[in-house]
Design a protein around this motif. Structure first.
Motif, PDB file in Angstrom:
ATOM      1  N   ALA A  69       1.040  -1.572  -0.074  1.00 60.65           N
ATOM      2  CA  ALA A  69      -0.013   0.064   0.042  1.00 60.65           C
ATOM      3  C   ALA A  69       0.779   1.181   0.002  1.00 60.65           C
ATOM      4  CB  ALA A  69      -0.865   0.081   1.235  1.00 60.65           C
ATOM      5  N   ASP A  70       1.951   1.176   0.863  1.00 61.41           N
ATOM      6  CA  ASP A  70       2.833   2.331   0.890  1.00 61.41           C
ATOM      7  C   ASP A  70       3.508   2.647  -0.719  1.00 61.41           C
ATOM      8  OD1 ASP A  70       2.067   2.751   3.514  1.00 61.41           O
ATOM      9  OD2 ASP A  70       3.952   2.000   4.389  1.00 61.41           O
ATOM     10  N   SER A  71       4.134   1.409  -1.012  1.00 56.71           N
ATOM     11  CA  SER A  71       4.613   1.795  -2.307  1.00 56.71           C
ATOM     12  C   SER A  71       3.625   2.219  -3.409  1.00 56.71           C
ATOM     13  CB  SER A  71       5.354   0.291  -2.779  1.00 56.71           C
ATOM     14  OG  SER A  71       6.654   0.346  -2.182  1.00 56.71           O
ATOM     15  N   ALA A  72       2.662   1.725  -3.644  1.00 56.41           N
ATOM     16  CA  ALA A  72       1.624   1.962  -4.482  1.00 56.41           C
ATOM     17  C   ALA A  72       1.218   3.432  -4.139  1.00 56.41           C
ATOM     18  CB  ALA A  72       0.335   0.999  -4.413  1.00 56.41           C
ATOM     19  N   ALA A  73       1.073   3.819  -3.066  1.00 59.20           N
ATOM     20  CA  ALA A  73       0.781   5.410  -2.820  1.00 59.20           C
ATOM     21  C   ALA A  73       1.766   6.326  -3.457  1.00 59.20           C
ATOM     22  CB  ALA A  73       0.486   5.495  -1.253  1.00 59.20           C
ATOM     23  N   ILE A  74       3.081   5.757  -3.093  1.00 61.15           N
ATOM     24  CA  ILE A  74       4.223   6.520  -3.853  1.00 61.15           C
ATOM     25  C   ILE A  74       4.269   6.615  -5.281  1.00 61.15           C
ATOM     26  CG2 ILE A  74       6.773   6.604  -3.800  1.00 61.15           C
ATOM     27  CD1 ILE A  74       6.706   5.622  -1.009  1.00 61.15           C
ATOM     28  N   VAL A  75       3.973   5.329  -5.747  1.00 62.79           N
ATOM     29  CA  VAL A  75       3.951   5.225  -7.311  1.00 62.79           C
ATOM     30  C   VAL A  75       2.834   6.392  -7.629  1.00 62.79           C
ATOM     31  CG1 VAL A  75       3.230   3.601  -9.171  1.00 62.79           C
ATOM     32  CG2 VAL A  75       4.772   3.187  -7.555  1.00 62.79           C
ATOM     33  N   GLU A  76       1.662   6.365  -7.031  1.00 59.21           N
ATOM     34  CA  GLU A  76       0.562   6.988  -7.532  1.00 59.21           C
ATOM     35  C   GLU A  76       0.937   8.574  -7.556  1.00 59.21           C
ATOM     36  OE1 GLU A  76      -2.938   7.085  -5.089  1.00 59.21           O
ATOM     37  OE2 GLU A  76      -3.868   8.385  -6.378  1.00 59.21           O
ATOM     38  N   TYR A  77       1.518   8.955  -6.531  1.00 57.42           N
ATOM     39  CA  TYR A  77       1.985  10.158  -6.286  1.00 57.42           C
ATOM     40  C   TYR A  77       3.231  10.629  -7.132  1.00 57.42           C
ATOM     41  CZ  TYR A  77       1.946  15.169  -4.737  1.00 57.42           C
ATOM     42  OH  TYR A  77       1.559  16.289  -4.688  1.00 57.42           O
ATOM     43  N   MET A  78       4.246   9.882  -7.308  1.00 54.68           N
ATOM     44  CA  MET A  78       5.165  10.204  -8.200  1.00 54.68           C
ATOM     45  C   MET A  78       4.841  10.183  -9.668  1.00 54.68           C
ATOM     46  SD  MET A  78       8.056  10.728  -6.776  1.00 54.68           S
ATOM     47  CE  MET A  78       7.543  11.173  -5.156  1.00 54.68           C
ATOM     48  N   SER A  79       3.803   9.476 -10.064  1.00 57.48           N
ATOM     49  CA  SER A  79       3.161   9.620 -11.422  1.00 57.48           C
ATOM     50  C   SER A  79       2.782  10.804 -11.861  1.00 57.48           C
ATOM     51  CB  SER A  79       2.304   8.573 -11.679  1.00 57.48           C
ATOM     52  OG  SER A  79       0.974   8.891 -11.246  1.00 57.48           O
ATOM     53  N   LYS A  80       2.344  11.678 -10.977  1.00 59.44           N
ATOM     54  CA  LYS A  80       1.899  13.118 -11.207  1.00 59.44           C
ATOM     55  C   LYS A  80       3.257  14.030 -11.644  1.00 59.44           C
ATOM     56  CE  LYS A  80      -1.291  12.551  -7.383  1.00 59.44           C
ATOM     57  NZ  LYS A  80      -2.543  12.314  -8.121  1.00 59.44           N
ATOM     58  N   LEU A  81       4.391  13.663 -11.178  1.00 58.87           N
ATOM     59  CA  LEU A  81       5.305  14.662 -11.229  1.00 58.87           C
ATOM     60  C   LEU A  81       6.351  14.987 -12.432  1.00 58.87           C
ATOM     61  CD1 LEU A  81       6.655  14.224  -7.517  1.00 58.87           C
ATOM     62  CD2 LEU A  81       5.204  15.698  -8.221  1.00 58.87           C
ATOM     63  N   PRO A  82       6.577  13.721 -13.267  1.00 60.46           N
ATOM     64  CA  PRO A  82       7.694  14.125 -14.258  1.00 60.46           C
ATOM     65  C   PRO A  82       7.198  15.140 -15.173  1.00 60.46           C
ATOM     66  CG  PRO A  82       7.237  11.681 -13.874  1.00 60.46           C
ATOM     67  CD  PRO A  82       6.119  12.334 -13.116  1.00 60.46           C
ATOM     68  N   TRP A  83       5.811  15.157 -15.349  1.00 60.23           N
ATOM     69  CA  TRP A  83       5.445  16.122 -16.854  1.00 60.23           C
ATOM     70  C   TRP A  83       5.865  17.420 -16.728  1.00 60.23           C
ATOM     71  CZ3 TRP A  83       5.102  11.552 -18.405  1.00 60.23           C
ATOM     72  CH2 TRP A  83       4.404  10.559 -17.755  1.00 60.23           C
ATOM     73  N   ALA A  84       5.923  18.075 -15.489  1.00 58.44           N
ATOM     74  CA  ALA A  84       6.159  19.543 -15.491  1.00 58.44           C
ATOM     75  C   ALA A  84       7.912  19.762 -15.698  1.00 58.44           C
ATOM     76  CB  ALA A  84       6.238  19.897 -13.939  1.00 58.44           C
ATOM     77  N   GLY A  85       8.618  18.752 -15.809  1.00 58.84           N
ATOM     78  CA  GLY A  85       9.987  18.452 -16.103  1.00 58.84           C
ATOM     79  C   GLY A  85      10.431  18.578 -17.661  1.00 58.84           C
ATOM     80  N   PHE A  86       9.241  18.206 -18.287  1.00 67.48           N
ATOM     81  CA  PHE A  86       9.686  18.284 -19.687  1.00 67.48           C
ATOM     82  C   PHE A  86       9.276  19.347 -20.406  1.00 67.48           C
ATOM     83  CE2 PHE A  86       8.836  13.641 -18.655  1.00 67.48           C
ATOM     84  CZ  PHE A  86       9.517  13.180 -19.252  1.00 67.48           C
ATOM     85  N   VAL A  87      10.214  20.559 -20.020  1.00 67.91           N
ATOM     86  CA  VAL A  87      10.037  21.850 -20.447  1.00 67.91           C
ATOM     87  C   VAL A  87      10.525  22.062 -21.884  1.00 67.91           C
ATOM     88  CG1 VAL A  87       9.783  22.786 -18.064  1.00 67.91           C
ATOM     89  CG2 VAL A  87      12.170  22.595 -19.245  1.00 67.91           C
ATOM     90  N   GLU A  88      10.286  23.097 -22.599  1.00 68.25           N
ATOM     91  CA  GLU A  88      10.913  23.389 -23.773  1.00 68.25           C
ATOM     92  C   GLU A  88      12.434  23.722 -23.549  1.00 68.25           C
ATOM     93  OE1 GLU A  88       9.525  23.490 -26.948  1.00 68.25           O
ATOM     94  OE2 GLU A  88       7.650  23.355 -26.223  1.00 68.25           O
ATOM     95  N   GLY A  89      13.136  23.256 -24.340  1.00 70.51           N
ATOM     96  CA  GLY A  89      14.562  23.421 -24.191  1.00 70.51           C
ATOM     97  C   GLY A  89      15.442  22.422 -23.750  1.00 70.51           C
ATOM     98  N   SER A  90      14.596  21.368 -23.084  1.00 76.05           N
ATOM     99  CA  SER A  90      15.261  20.502 -22.233  1.00 76.05           C
ATOM    100  C   SER A  90      15.066  18.837 -23.072  1.00 76.05           C
ATOM    101  CB  SER A  90      14.338  19.914 -21.058  1.00 76.05           C
ATOM    102  OG  SER A  90      13.391  19.428 -20.912  1.00 76.05           O
ATOM    103  N   ASP A  91      15.049  19.071 -24.324  1.00 70.13           N
ATOM    104  CA  ASP A  91      15.054  18.010 -25.277  1.00 70.13           C
ATOM    105  C   ASP A  91      16.344  17.591 -25.587  1.00 70.13           C
ATOM    106  OD1 ASP A  91      15.324  20.335 -26.750  1.00 70.13           O
ATOM    107  OD2 ASP A  91      14.899  19.617 -28.525  1.00 70.13           O
ATOM    108  N   LYS A  92      17.223  18.009 -25.439  1.00 69.89           N
ATOM    109  CA  LYS A  92      18.866  17.579 -25.555  1.00 69.89           C
ATOM    110  C   LYS A  92      19.524  17.797 -24.565  1.00 69.89           C
ATOM    111  CE  LYS A  92      18.726  17.947 -30.790  1.00 69.89           C
ATOM    112  NZ  LYS A  92      17.433  18.417 -30.627  1.00 69.89           N
ATOM    113  N   ALA A  93      19.189  18.081 -23.225  1.00 71.93           N
ATOM    114  CA  ALA A  93      19.787  18.580 -22.032  1.00 71.93           C
ATOM    115  C   ALA A  93      20.120  17.034 -21.272  1.00 71.93           C
ATOM    116  CB  ALA A  93      19.082  19.358 -21.046  1.00 71.93           C
ATOM    117  N   GLY A  94      21.191  17.316 -20.473  1.00 75.56           N
ATOM    118  CA  GLY A  94      21.504  16.397 -19.776  1.00 75.56           C
ATOM    119  C   GLY A  94      21.721  14.933 -20.196  1.00 75.56           C
ATOM    120  N   ASN A  95      21.557  13.802 -19.708  1.00 76.53           N
ATOM    121  CA  ASN A  95      21.453  12.486 -20.361  1.00 76.53           C
ATOM    122  C   ASN A  95      20.082  12.206 -20.762  1.00 76.53           C
ATOM    123  OD1 ASN A  95      20.842  12.066 -17.689  1.00 76.53           O
ATOM    124  ND2 ASN A  95      22.103  10.419 -17.599  1.00 76.53           N
TER     125      ASN A  95
END
Ligand code: ASC
Length: 151
Positions: free
Chosen positions: A64-90
């Motif tokens: 239950a704890d892991s699934a709650a973390i998975v649920e919450y984490m799944s909301k976060l990555p999208w804000a990081g796909f900003v314009e200009g980060s298509d070739k940044a980092g690895n």
């Protein structure tokens, strides 16, 4: 009191309407942010997979704890796909993230919907519920990777 409320409201609206990149100092930071969220999500999804596949003993609280973390984490990555980060980092993000935004958004929403179901299933406290929800969630991970992540 009214003045404070007005200030807080103005500040909040300003924060929400600030261009996405301004929320990260540099594109690499956005890449790190989205990869970090995905790493935490994958770690806990992996623990659930071990239980669902009989490679680890079923522990209802951990599930239950892991699934709650998975649920919450799944909301976060999208804000990081900003314009200009298509070739940044690895990054392994494909150009399609930015050239097919509607499809990418749909894939992200599919994932969030499945992780919410996974979390509900895990809270039921039995292995069969977890097993039933695990596959479709993995399918939503794969669906997005197939179109938007380099091999
Ligand atoms: C995982 C993980 C992923 C997904 C994906 C599902 O455990 O790290 O990226 O599942 O492999 O197809």
């Amino acid at each position: 009191m009214k003045a404070i409320a007005a200030f807080v409201l103005t500040a909040s609206v300003a924060a929400l309407s600030t261009p996405a990149l301004a929320q990260f100092a540099k594109p690499e930071d956005a890449v790190k942010y989205r990869q970090s969220a995905l790493t935490v999500m994958a770690t806990h999804f992996g623990r659930l997979g071990a239980m669902a596949n009989g490679k680890a003993p079923f522990d209802a609280k951990q599930a239950a704890d892991s699934a709650a973390i998975v649920e919450y984490m799944s909301k976060l990555p999208w804000a990081g796909f900003v314009e200009g980060s298509d070739k940044a980092g690895n990054t392994k993000a494909l150009p399609e993230v930015w050239s097919q935004p509607a499809k990418f958004k749909e894939a992200s929403e599919k994932l969030m919907a499945e992780t919410a179901k996974l979390s509900t299933a895990a809270k039921a406290g039995n292995l069969d519920s977890l097993k039933a929800a695990f596959g479709p969630t993995g399918g939503a991970c794969k669906n997005c990777h197939d179109s938007f992540k380099a091999k």
